[in-house]
Write a protein that holds these residues in place. Sequence first.
Motif, PDB file in Angstrom:
ATOM      1  N   SER A  83     116.090   9.843 -33.607  1.00  0.00           N
ATOM      2  CA  SER A  83     116.856  11.222 -32.679  1.00  0.00           C
ATOM      3  C   SER A  83     116.157  11.061 -31.454  1.00  0.00           C
ATOM      4  O   SER A  83     116.683  11.846 -30.624  1.00  0.00           O
ATOM      5  CB  SER A  83     116.340  12.299 -33.421  1.00  0.00           C
ATOM      6  N   GLU A  84     114.773  10.843 -31.215  1.00  0.00           N
ATOM      7  CA  GLU A  84     114.295  10.810 -29.942  1.00  0.00           C
ATOM      8  C   GLU A  84     114.589   9.572 -29.001  1.00  0.00           C
ATOM      9  O   GLU A  84     115.118   9.769 -27.848  1.00  0.00           O
ATOM     10  CB  GLU A  84     112.752  10.937 -30.155  1.00  0.00           C
ATOM     11  N   CYS A  85     114.392   8.571 -29.638  1.00  0.00           N
ATOM     12  CA  CYS A  85     114.754   7.176 -28.687  1.00  0.00           C
ATOM     13  C   CYS A  85     116.113   6.837 -28.999  1.00  0.00           C
ATOM     14  O   CYS A  85     116.553   5.888 -27.937  1.00  0.00           O
ATOM     15  CB  CYS A  85     113.714   6.047 -29.096  1.00  0.00           C
ATOM     16  N   HIS A  86     116.744   6.895 -29.669  1.00  0.00           N
ATOM     17  CA  HIS A  86     118.204   6.585 -29.955  1.00  0.00           C
ATOM     18  C   HIS A  86     118.279   5.135 -30.321  1.00  0.00           C
ATOM     19  O   HIS A  86     119.118   4.292 -29.873  1.00  0.00           O
ATOM     20  CB  HIS A  86     119.239   6.909 -28.977  1.00  0.00           C
ATOM     21  N   THR A  87     117.224   4.612 -30.848  1.00  0.00           N
ATOM     22  CA  THR A  87     117.008   3.113 -31.301  1.00  0.00           C
ATOM     23  C   THR A  87     117.118   3.078 -32.881  1.00  0.00           C
ATOM     24  O   THR A  87     116.651   3.992 -33.537  1.00  0.00           O
ATOM     25  CB  THR A  87     115.798   2.245 -30.691  1.00  0.00           C
ATOM     26  N   PHE A  88     117.488   1.856 -33.578  1.00  0.00           N
ATOM     27  CA  PHE A  88     117.236   1.772 -34.766  1.00  0.00           C
ATOM     28  C   PHE A  88     115.747   1.723 -35.123  1.00  0.00           C
ATOM     29  O   PHE A  88     114.935   0.903 -34.384  1.00  0.00           O
ATOM     30  CB  PHE A  88     118.030   0.220 -35.282  1.00  0.00           C
ATOM     31  N   MET A  89     115.360   2.246 -36.360  1.00  0.00           N
ATOM     32  CA  MET A  89     113.939   2.227 -36.908  1.00  0.00           C
ATOM     33  C   MET A  89     113.892   1.286 -37.945  1.00  0.00           C
ATOM     34  O   MET A  89     114.690   0.721 -38.322  1.00  0.00           O
ATOM     35  CB  MET A  89     113.839   3.673 -37.504  1.00  0.00           C
ATOM     36  N   THR A  90     112.713   1.008 -38.207  1.00  0.00           N
ATOM     37  CA  THR A  90     112.092  -0.032 -39.246  1.00  0.00           C
ATOM     38  C   THR A  90     111.835   0.719 -40.450  1.00  0.00           C
ATOM     39  O   THR A  90     111.588   1.786 -40.662  1.00  0.00           O
ATOM     40  CB  THR A  90     110.664  -0.760 -38.682  1.00  0.00           C
ATOM     41  N   ARG A  91     112.358  -0.020 -41.770  1.00  0.00           N
ATOM     42  CA  ARG A  91     112.255   0.603 -43.037  1.00  0.00           C
ATOM     43  C   ARG A  91     111.055   0.340 -43.518  1.00  0.00           C
ATOM     44  O   ARG A  91     110.086  -0.520 -43.422  1.00  0.00           O
ATOM     45  CB  ARG A  91     113.292  -0.225 -43.936  1.00  0.00           C
ATOM     46  N   VAL A  92     110.482   1.395 -43.983  1.00  0.00           N
ATOM     47  CA  VAL A  92     108.818   1.565 -44.450  1.00  0.00           C
ATOM     48  C   VAL A  92     109.065   1.307 -46.018  1.00  0.00           C
ATOM     49  O   VAL A  92     108.119   0.474 -46.753  1.00  0.00           O
ATOM     50  CB  VAL A  92     108.176   2.782 -44.306  1.00  0.00           C
ATOM     51  N   GLY A  93     109.936   2.059 -46.818  1.00  0.00           N
ATOM     52  CA  GLY A  93     110.182   1.827 -48.064  1.00  0.00           C
ATOM     53  C   GLY A  93     110.491   3.153 -48.825  1.00  0.00           C
ATOM     54  O   GLY A  93     110.990   3.948 -47.828  1.00  0.00           O
ATOM     55  N   ILE A  94     110.738   3.165 -49.950  1.00  0.00           N
ATOM     56  CA  ILE A  94     111.276   4.195 -50.739  1.00  0.00           C
ATOM     57  C   ILE A  94     110.286   5.397 -50.873  1.00  0.00           C
ATOM     58  O   ILE A  94     109.191   5.153 -50.829  1.00  0.00           O
ATOM     59  CB  ILE A  94     111.540   3.835 -52.479  1.00  0.00           C
ATOM     60  N   GLY A  95     110.866   6.339 -50.647  1.00  0.00           N
ATOM     61  CA  GLY A  95     109.881   7.670 -50.405  1.00  0.00           C
ATOM     62  C   GLY A  95     110.735   9.016 -50.448  1.00  0.00           C
ATOM     63  O   GLY A  95     111.952   9.198 -51.052  1.00  0.00           O
ATOM     64  N   GLY A  96     110.059  10.275 -49.851  1.00  0.00           N
ATOM     65  CA  GLY A  96     110.602  11.279 -49.936  1.00  0.00           C
ATOM     66  C   GLY A  96     109.856  12.350 -49.108  1.00  0.00           C
ATOM     67  O   GLY A  96     109.041  11.667 -48.003  1.00  0.00           O
ATOM     68  N   TYR A  97     110.042  13.634 -49.063  1.00  0.00           N
ATOM     69  CA  TYR A  97     109.410  14.647 -48.425  1.00  0.00           C
ATOM     70  C   TYR A  97     108.038  14.777 -48.951  1.00  0.00           C
ATOM     71  O   TYR A  97     108.031  15.205 -50.043  1.00  0.00           O
ATOM     72  CB  TYR A  97     110.214  15.639 -47.944  1.00  0.00           C
ATOM     73  N   CYS A  98     107.156  15.024 -48.191  1.00  0.00           N
ATOM     74  CA  CYS A  98     105.888  15.338 -48.806  1.00  0.00           C
ATOM     75  C   CYS A  98     105.740  16.965 -49.194  1.00  0.00           C
ATOM     76  O   CYS A  98     106.506  17.569 -48.220  1.00  0.00           O
ATOM     77  CB  CYS A  98     104.617  15.111 -47.638  1.00  0.00           C
ATOM     78  N   PRO A  99     105.380  17.305 -50.258  1.00  0.00           N
ATOM     79  CA  PRO A  99     105.525  18.664 -50.703  1.00  0.00           C
ATOM     80  C   PRO A  99     104.678  19.862 -49.976  1.00  0.00           C
ATOM     81  O   PRO A  99     105.036  20.971 -50.013  1.00  0.00           O
ATOM     82  CB  PRO A  99     105.115  18.679 -52.196  1.00  0.00           C
ATOM     83  N   SER A 100     103.522  19.234 -49.300  1.00  0.00           N
ATOM     84  CA  SER A 100     102.724  20.305 -48.618  1.00  0.00           C
ATOM     85  C   SER A 100     102.872  20.161 -47.020  1.00  0.00           C
ATOM     86  O   SER A 100     103.034  21.399 -46.385  1.00  0.00           O
ATOM     87  CB  SER A 100     101.164  19.694 -49.028  1.00  0.00           C
ATOM     88  N   CYS A 101     103.345  19.253 -46.518  1.00  0.00           N
ATOM     89  CA  CYS A 101     103.850  19.164 -44.824  1.00  0.00           C
ATOM     90  C   CYS A 101     105.227  19.048 -44.779  1.00  0.00           C
ATOM     91  O   CYS A 101     105.479  18.891 -43.392  1.00  0.00           O
ATOM     92  CB  CYS A 101     102.845  18.191 -44.123  1.00  0.00           C
ATOM     93  N   GLU A 102     106.046  18.735 -45.608  1.00  0.00           N
ATOM     94  CA  GLU A 102     107.488  18.305 -45.230  1.00  0.00           C
ATOM     95  C   GLU A 102     107.978  17.241 -44.603  1.00  0.00           C
ATOM     96  O   GLU A 102     108.825  17.146 -43.854  1.00  0.00           O
ATOM     97  CB  GLU A 102     108.509  19.782 -44.792  1.00  0.00           C
ATOM     98  N   GLU A 103     107.041  16.322 -44.249  1.00  0.00           N
ATOM     99  CA  GLU A 103     106.914  15.080 -43.651  1.00  0.00           C
ATOM    100  C   GLU A 103     107.602  13.934 -44.517  1.00  0.00           C
ATOM    101  O   GLU A 103     107.198  13.920 -45.723  1.00  0.00           O
ATOM    102  CB  GLU A 103     105.964  14.660 -42.782  1.00  0.00           C
ATOM    103  N   PRO A 104     108.421  13.050 -43.903  1.00  0.00           N
ATOM    104  CA  PRO A 104     108.537  11.841 -44.602  1.00  0.00           C
ATOM    105  C   PRO A 104     107.635  11.023 -45.185  1.00  0.00           C
ATOM    106  O   PRO A 104     106.956  10.793 -44.021  1.00  0.00           O
ATOM    107  CB  PRO A 104     109.638  11.108 -43.958  1.00  0.00           C
TER     108      PRO A 104
END
Length: 120
Positions: A83-104
């Motif tokens: 959303s900042e650079c408007h470029t395609f990102m690299t896949r890290v892997g399967i995951g979700g949001y952290c329950p404590s900090c709400e970051e992916p």
Amino acid sequence: MSDGSPLRHDGVTIACSVCGKSFPSSGRRTYCSDACRASAYRRRRDVGIIPPAAVSRSQPRREITVYVCDSCGERSLGEQRCSECHTFMTRVGIGGYCPSCEEPIAVIDLLEEEVPQARK
């Protein structure tokens, strides 16, 4: 209560202990195929090893995949474009949001080791 039919047909067919499929009894055979026999061996051998994170084929993977931008380092869950650079990102892997900090966060980040991908 019995209607005369046997409850089991071990003399004729038995169930594979891996996949549950019935197959004709033959000697000491306990698996329906060489693939099931190899799978059972790998399960016995890998006891205690963390199993790979697997996702069912019916569930879309993009929604649960964490991506990271190579330029700015921003992470996203399910969005492939930064959303900042408007470029395609690299896949890290399967995951979700952290329950404590709400970051992916990806499963691989939590395990701090490489997680093998499930076969397709």
